[in-house]
Design a protein around this motif. Structure first.
Motif, mmCIF file in Angstrom:
data_model
loop_
_atom_site.group_PDB
_atom_site.id
_atom_site.type_symbol
_atom_site.label_atom_id
_atom_site.label_comp_id
_atom_site.label_asym_id
_atom_site.label_seq_id
_atom_site.Cartn_x
_atom_site.Cartn_y
_atom_site.Cartn_z
ATOM 1 N N LYS A 68 0.760 -1.213 -0.080
ATOM 2 C CA LYS A 68 0.092 -0.068 0.004
ATOM 3 C C LYS A 68 0.841 1.187 0.048
ATOM 4 O O LYS A 68 0.729 2.105 -0.687
ATOM 5 N N GLU A 69 1.938 1.243 0.885
ATOM 6 C CA GLU A 69 2.965 2.474 0.937
ATOM 7 C C GLU A 69 3.482 2.699 -0.305
ATOM 8 O O GLU A 69 3.535 3.700 -0.804
ATOM 9 N N LEU A 70 4.045 1.490 -1.056
ATOM 10 C CA LEU A 70 4.498 1.639 -2.314
ATOM 11 C C LEU A 70 3.499 2.221 -3.504
ATOM 12 O O LEU A 70 3.953 3.112 -4.280
ATOM 13 N N GLN A 74 4.226 5.552 -5.747
ATOM 14 C CA GLN A 74 4.103 5.467 -7.264
ATOM 15 C C GLN A 74 2.980 6.561 -7.921
ATOM 16 O O GLN A 74 3.352 7.178 -8.735
ATOM 17 N N ASN A 75 1.707 6.685 -6.957
ATOM 18 C CA ASN A 75 0.961 7.606 -7.623
ATOM 19 C C ASN A 75 1.189 8.665 -7.394
ATOM 20 O O ASN A 75 1.101 9.467 -8.429
ATOM 21 N N ASP A 94 11.261 3.265 -17.030
ATOM 22 C CA ASP A 94 11.315 2.117 -15.985
ATOM 23 C C ASP A 94 10.367 2.658 -14.814
ATOM 24 O O ASP A 94 10.435 1.758 -13.761
ATOM 25 N N PHE A 95 9.900 3.640 -14.397
ATOM 26 C CA PHE A 95 9.308 3.858 -13.410
ATOM 27 C C PHE A 95 7.639 4.404 -13.539
ATOM 28 O O PHE A 95 6.997 5.051 -12.493
ATOM 29 N N PHE A 154 7.034 -2.887 -10.797
ATOM 30 C CA PHE A 154 6.250 -3.170 -11.702
ATOM 31 C C PHE A 154 4.802 -4.166 -11.344
ATOM 32 O O PHE A 154 3.794 -3.453 -11.383
ATOM 33 N N ARG A 155 5.308 -5.114 -10.448
ATOM 34 C CA ARG A 155 4.331 -5.863 -10.000
ATOM 35 C C ARG A 155 3.409 -5.230 -8.891
ATOM 36 O O ARG A 155 2.172 -5.255 -9.087
ATOM 37 N N ILE A 156 3.933 -4.322 -8.212
ATOM 38 C CA ILE A 156 3.047 -3.908 -7.079
ATOM 39 C C ILE A 156 2.120 -2.658 -7.843
ATOM 40 O O ILE A 156 1.045 -2.527 -7.690
ATOM 41 N N GLY A 157 2.589 -1.912 -8.603
ATOM 42 C CA GLY A 157 2.123 -0.897 -9.292
ATOM 43 C C GLY A 157 1.008 -1.435 -10.342
ATOM 44 O O GLY A 157 0.071 -0.637 -10.368
#
Length: 215
Positions: A68-70, A74-75, A94-95, A154-157
């Motif tokens: 959740k924090e990551l 990212q947002n 890349d991000f 990438f997976r978390i986002g």
């Protein structure tokens, strides 16, 4: 509405160099972590936090609070980029996370890789924090580690594991088979104006085969 290109790349595949050169040729707004830190010096901690959390998730990917924090970081990163850019054409290396891009924008996705491990190993020392690595086995371990970090981010986002899945991308480039400049040239054609017009294409194909699908 903007045209936004999200580029993922393997560590030491030369992706950042290639994308930067293509964006410069097209005069597109290019963003990577270095640009983000330079433009938003007060938000440098966002990058540092995202890297730290991603490393923690590498050790325990089930930690819901870290995910959740990551995602929140990212947002924030994506919002800062999109709010700051005045360009109709944005390239993020890349991000970039697609789900934080408003739906009225057009998104293209590119993956750059290199299947020549030895060639990639020789480039590891271009990364400042690895400049003193001389042992090939250590260099290879860094290749694996850095790609694992990129995959986790990438997976978390994106809530999936499609980093390096060719079916997820609109264009994939293997830099083991093409010179850097040619890879950039392909990107320029893909993102900008193709060097061959549709009329020229149809003329060649109809001349040889009698017919061609019309766009």
């Amino acid at each position: 509405m903007s045209n936004i290109t999200l580029v993922n790349s393997e560590f030491c595949s030369m992706g950042r160099w290639i994308v930067s050169a293509a964006a410069n040729k097209l005069d597109y707004d290019f963003w990577d972590q270095a640009r983000f830190v330079k433009e938003f010096s007060d938000s440098k901690n966002l990058i540092e936090q995202s890297e730290l959390i991603t490393e923690k998730l590498m050790r325990d990917s089930s930690d819901a609070s870290l995910k959740k924090e990551l995602s929140e970081i990212q947002n924030k990163i994506m919002n800062k980029i999109l709010d700051a850019s005045n360009s109709d054409n944005i390239v993020i290396h890349d991000f970039g996370i697609e789900k934080y891009i408003p739906k009225d924008n057009t998104v293209k996705k590119v993956f750059i890789y290199n299947n020549d491990v030895n060639a990639k190993c020789s480039r590891v020392t271009y990364e400042p924090r690895y400049k003193n690595l001389t042992d090939d086995s250590l260099r290879q371990s860094k290749l694996v580690y850095e790609d694992s970090l990129r995959r986790m981010y990438f997976r978390i986002g994106n809530n999936d594991d499609k980093w390096n899945d060719v079916n997820h991308y609109d264009l994939c480039l293997n830099t083991a088979n093409l010179p850097k400049s040619q890879c950039s040239d392909i990107l320029v054609s893909f993102l900008g104006k193709p060097s061959m017009s549709e009329d020229e294409f149809q003329k060649v194909v109809i001349g040889r085969y009698g017919d061609v699908e019309r766009d």
